[in-house]
Design a protein around this motif. Structure first.
Motif, PDB file in Angstrom:
ATOM      1  N   ILE A 103      -8.914  18.943   4.807  1.00 54.01           N
ATOM      2  CA  ILE A 103      -8.375  18.588   3.491  1.00 54.01           C
ATOM      3  C   ILE A 103      -7.610  17.277   3.556  1.00 54.01           C
ATOM      4  CG2 ILE A 103      -6.726  19.295   1.716  1.00 54.01           C
ATOM      5  CD1 ILE A 103      -7.515  22.180   2.277  1.00 54.01           C
ATOM      6  N   VAL A 104      -6.800  17.116   4.596  1.00 53.69           N
ATOM      7  CA  VAL A 104      -6.029  15.873   4.745  1.00 53.69           C
ATOM      8  C   VAL A 104      -6.963  14.682   4.889  1.00 53.69           C
ATOM      9  CG1 VAL A 104      -4.453  14.626   6.270  1.00 53.69           C
ATOM     10  CG2 VAL A 104      -3.998  17.007   5.686  1.00 53.69           C
ATOM     11  N   GLN A 105      -8.011  14.820   5.674  1.00 52.72           N
ATOM     12  CA  GLN A 105      -8.963  13.713   5.860  1.00 52.72           C
ATOM     13  C   GLN A 105      -9.660  13.356   4.555  1.00 52.72           C
ATOM     14  OE1 GLN A 105     -11.158  15.367   9.364  1.00 52.72           O
ATOM     15  NE2 GLN A 105     -10.799  13.344  10.185  1.00 52.72           N
ATOM     16  N   VAL A 106     -10.072  14.374   3.799  1.00 54.36           N
ATOM     17  CA  VAL A 106     -10.749  14.107   2.524  1.00 54.36           C
ATOM     18  C   VAL A 106      -9.811  13.418   1.548  1.00 54.36           C
ATOM     19  CG1 VAL A 106     -11.801  15.197   0.512  1.00 54.36           C
ATOM     20  CG2 VAL A 106     -12.411  15.975   2.807  1.00 54.36           C
ATOM     21  N   LEU A 107      -8.562  13.874   1.485  1.00 52.03           N
ATOM     22  CA  LEU A 107      -7.590  13.250   0.582  1.00 52.03           C
ATOM     23  C   LEU A 107      -7.314  11.806   0.980  1.00 52.03           C
ATOM     24  CD1 LEU A 107      -5.041  16.182   0.065  1.00 52.03           C
ATOM     25  CD2 LEU A 107      -6.825  15.385  -1.505  1.00 52.03           C
ATOM     26  N   LEU A 108      -7.189  11.554   2.281  1.00 53.89           N
ATOM     27  CA  LEU A 108      -6.967  10.185   2.737  1.00 53.89           C
ATOM     28  C   LEU A 108      -8.163   9.291   2.426  1.00 53.89           C
ATOM     29  CD1 LEU A 108      -5.226  10.782   6.196  1.00 53.89           C
ATOM     30  CD2 LEU A 108      -4.170   9.988   4.073  1.00 53.89           C
ATOM     31  N   ALA A 109      -9.383   9.846   2.586  1.00 51.64           N
ATOM     32  CA  ALA A 109     -10.575   9.061   2.279  1.00 51.64           C
ATOM     33  C   ALA A 109     -10.648   8.728   0.796  1.00 51.64           C
ATOM     34  CB  ALA A 109     -11.821   9.830   2.718  1.00 51.64           C
ATOM     35  N   ARG A 110     -10.318   9.679  -0.065  1.00 51.61           N
ATOM     36  CA  ARG A 110     -10.334   9.413  -1.506  1.00 51.61           C
ATOM     37  C   ARG A 110      -9.255   8.402  -1.883  1.00 51.61           C
ATOM     38  NH1 ARG A 110     -11.165  15.414  -4.272  1.00 51.61           N
ATOM     39  NH2 ARG A 110     -13.309  15.739  -3.532  1.00 51.61           N
ATOM     40  N   ARG A 111      -8.119   8.494  -1.216  1.00 51.14           N
ATOM     41  CA  ARG A 111      -7.051   7.545  -1.523  1.00 51.14           C
ATOM     42  C   ARG A 111      -7.448   6.138  -1.144  1.00 51.14           C
ATOM     43  NH1 ARG A 111      -0.776   8.016   0.623  1.00 51.14           N
ATOM     44  NH2 ARG A 111       0.020   6.178  -0.484  1.00 51.14           N
ATOM     45  N   LEU A 122      -5.989  25.683  10.772  1.00 49.79           N
ATOM     46  CA  LEU A 122      -5.698  24.320  11.208  1.00 49.79           C
ATOM     47  C   LEU A 122      -6.855  23.384  10.891  1.00 49.79           C
ATOM     48  CD1 LEU A 122      -3.981  22.247  12.757  1.00 49.79           C
ATOM     49  CD2 LEU A 122      -5.068  23.063  14.861  1.00 49.79           C
ATOM     50  N   VAL A 123      -8.080  23.820  11.153  1.00 49.06           N
ATOM     51  CA  VAL A 123      -9.253  22.984  10.883  1.00 49.06           C
ATOM     52  C   VAL A 123      -9.377  22.711   9.393  1.00 49.06           C
ATOM     53  CG1 VAL A 123     -11.772  22.918  10.979  1.00 49.06           C
ATOM     54  CG2 VAL A 123     -10.476  23.701  12.956  1.00 49.06           C
ATOM     55  N   THR A 126     -18.072   5.230   7.728  1.00 53.37           N
ATOM     56  CA  THR A 126     -17.113   5.392   8.817  1.00 53.37           C
ATOM     57  C   THR A 126     -16.181   6.557   8.547  1.00 53.37           C
ATOM     58  OG1 THR A 126     -17.194   3.028   9.373  1.00 53.37           O
ATOM     59  CG2 THR A 126     -15.272   4.267  10.122  1.00 53.37           C
ATOM     60  N   GLY A 127     -15.766   6.710   7.291  1.00 55.33           N
ATOM     61  CA  GLY A 127     -14.942   7.862   6.934  1.00 55.33           C
ATOM     62  C   GLY A 127     -15.675   9.172   7.159  1.00 55.33           C
ATOM     63  N   VAL A 128     -16.955   9.210   6.810  1.00 53.49           N
ATOM     64  CA  VAL A 128     -17.750  10.425   7.031  1.00 53.49           C
ATOM     65  C   VAL A 128     -17.890  10.712   8.518  1.00 53.49           C
ATOM     66  CG1 VAL A 128     -20.035  11.452   6.733  1.00 53.49           C
ATOM     67  CG2 VAL A 128     -19.004  10.154   4.866  1.00 53.49           C
ATOM     68  N   VAL A 129     -18.168   9.665   9.298  1.00 57.98           N
ATOM     69  CA  VAL A 129     -18.318   9.844  10.746  1.00 57.98           C
ATOM     70  C   VAL A 129     -17.016  10.347  11.361  1.00 57.98           C
ATOM     71  CG1 VAL A 129     -18.684   8.617  12.922  1.00 57.98           C
ATOM     72  CG2 VAL A 129     -20.182   8.170  10.975  1.00 57.98           C
ATOM     73  N   LEU A 130     -15.905   9.804  10.930  1.00 51.55           N
ATOM     74  CA  LEU A 130     -14.610  10.246  11.462  1.00 51.55           C
ATOM     75  C   LEU A 130     -14.359  11.712  11.154  1.00 51.55           C
ATOM     76  CD1 LEU A 130     -12.226   7.232  10.755  1.00 51.55           C
ATOM     77  CD2 LEU A 130     -12.785   8.210  12.982  1.00 51.55           C
ATOM     78  N   ILE A 131     -14.627  12.120   9.915  1.00 48.14           N
ATOM     79  CA  ILE A 131     -14.401  13.519   9.539  1.00 48.14           C
ATOM     80  C   ILE A 131     -15.281  14.443  10.370  1.00 48.14           C
ATOM     81  CG2 ILE A 131     -14.672  15.207   7.684  1.00 48.14           C
ATOM     82  CD1 ILE A 131     -13.868  13.028   5.720  1.00 48.14           C
ATOM     83  N   LEU A 132     -16.570  14.130  10.444  1.00 47.77           N
ATOM     84  CA  LEU A 132     -17.489  14.977  11.203  1.00 47.77           C
ATOM     85  C   LEU A 132     -17.127  15.011  12.677  1.00 47.77           C
ATOM     86  CD1 LEU A 132     -20.915  13.975   9.590  1.00 47.77           C
ATOM     87  CD2 LEU A 132     -19.554  16.022   9.146  1.00 47.77           C
ATOM     88  N   GLN A 133     -16.729  13.851  13.227  1.00 48.33           N
ATOM     89  CA  GLN A 133     -16.454  13.788  14.651  1.00 48.33           C
ATOM     90  C   GLN A 133     -15.171  14.525  15.016  1.00 48.33           C
ATOM     91  OE1 GLN A 133     -18.720  12.489  16.925  1.00 48.33           O
ATOM     92  NE2 GLN A 133     -17.349  13.811  18.090  1.00 48.33           N
ATOM     93  N   ILE A 134     -14.149  14.378  14.214  1.00 46.89           N
ATOM     94  CA  ILE A 134     -12.894  15.080  14.499  1.00 46.89           C
ATOM     95  C   ILE A 134     -13.099  16.593  14.434  1.00 46.89           C
ATOM     96  CG2 ILE A 134     -10.579  15.538  13.604  1.00 46.89           C
ATOM     97  CD1 ILE A 134     -10.379  12.598  12.867  1.00 46.89           C
TER      98      ILE A 134
END
Length: 307
Positions: A294-302, A288-289, A228-236
């Motif tokens: 980066i923010v999404q990846v950091l949140l996913a790792r957290r 911006l992208v 789900t995290g991967v899908v969210l990152i790709l979709q955004i």
């Protein structure tokens, strides 16, 4: 008298030289990739940065160096901020259904509904269509006077809607077409993740008396957290870069209600003839992208470390 065997240091040095020779020989196979990478990736980036620092026009003429003037103008441009707001709005209203609908579709197929091959084909086939075909089909369906959707609504006594001509409905119309077109990719990701869940988890839950809904809630959904995290990152990221379907269906209208940021960049460069300003807008959007990624990846790792 037999020849003496080479000493250990000499043998080691010989093997090292042969290994280095083989490494250099293998390196030549990388050269074609490096040439194309430099020509079609590195050089365009460098040229684009230089272009963003000039007043280059599409109509020609010798460009003048203007420094950061294009960037300061872009940051103060109300139309650029308006287009960015439209892009963020589209990202929000498209990402949520593209994740939830894909999850529901994958769950239906994974739980053993009859005719799985037909469902998989029906869910994924639209993703294989080119964007021009999708935009044309949905423009016909949503046409205000002769479109199938409005004709159906009129026959039911509900009245027609200006799907592509009403400022309040145009972005939703593009979103509906986008969800129908691209949800198949997310569906495939979710289905692959579900098929990778170990069967012994379901067997143990069945022995403990868990029903289908309980197994879905307690096993399937928790196991899908990473995908789900991967899908969210790709979709955004994909929704932020929206351009094709908006350009083909509404051209940014009506009254700029669906103008995305990349469409504004296109208009600035190829309608306003300001290539330098368009390049500056592009690099600001790239920044911006990258920040969002980066923010999404950091949140996913957290989330993974706290889980």
């Amino acid at each position: 008298m037999s020849a003496r065997a080479p000493s250990a240091p000499a043998a080691t040095a010989g093997r090292t030289r042969r290994r280095e020779g083989r490494s250099w020989s293998a390196g030549w196979f990388v050269v074609p990739f490096l040439v194309f990478f430099v020509l079609f990736m590195i050089w365009p980036i460098i040229y684009g940065v230089w272009l963003s620092l000039t007043d280059q026009s599409l109509v020609g003429g010798e460009p003048e160096f203007v420094g950061l003037a294009n960037y300061t103008e872009a940051l103060a441009d109300p139309e650029a901020w308006r287009a960015l707001g439209h892009t963020a709005y589209f990202t929000l209203i498209s990402t949520v259904p593209l994740v939830l609908v894909a999850l529901v579709m994958a769950t239906l197929v994974y739980t053993g509904v009859r005719g799985q091959w037909l469902w998989r084909l029906a869910f994924f086939a639209p993703y294989l269509l080119p964007v021009a075909t999708v935009a044309m089909v949905w423009s016909w369906l949503l046409e205000e006077n002769l479109g199938l959707v409005n004709q159906t609504l009129v026959s039911l006594g509900l009245g027609g809607v200006g799907w592509l001509s009403d400022e309040n409905a145009a972005m939703w119309s593009v979103t509906i077409a986008t969800v129908w077109w691209t949800v198949g990719f997310n569906f495939l990701l979710y289905l692959s993740a579900m098929q990778a869940i170990p069967n012994h988890l379901y067997e143990a839950a069945s022995i403990d008396g868990a029903g289908p809904f309980r197994r879905l809630w307690s096993i399937t959904l928790p196991q899908l957290g990473r995908i789900t995290g991967v899908v969210l990152i790709l979709q955004i990221l994909s929704s932020l870069k929206v351009f094709d379907q908006i350009y083909l269906m509404t051209k940014g209208g009506p009254n700029g209600a669906t103008q995305s940021f990349l469409l504004y960049v296109y208009d600035a460069g190829f309608t306003g003839y300001r290539l330098g300003y368009a390049a500056a807008l592009s690099y600001l959007f790239l920044a911006l992208v990258v920040i969002v990624s980066i923010v999404q990846v950091l949140l996913a790792r957290r989330r993974e470390t706290t889980a």
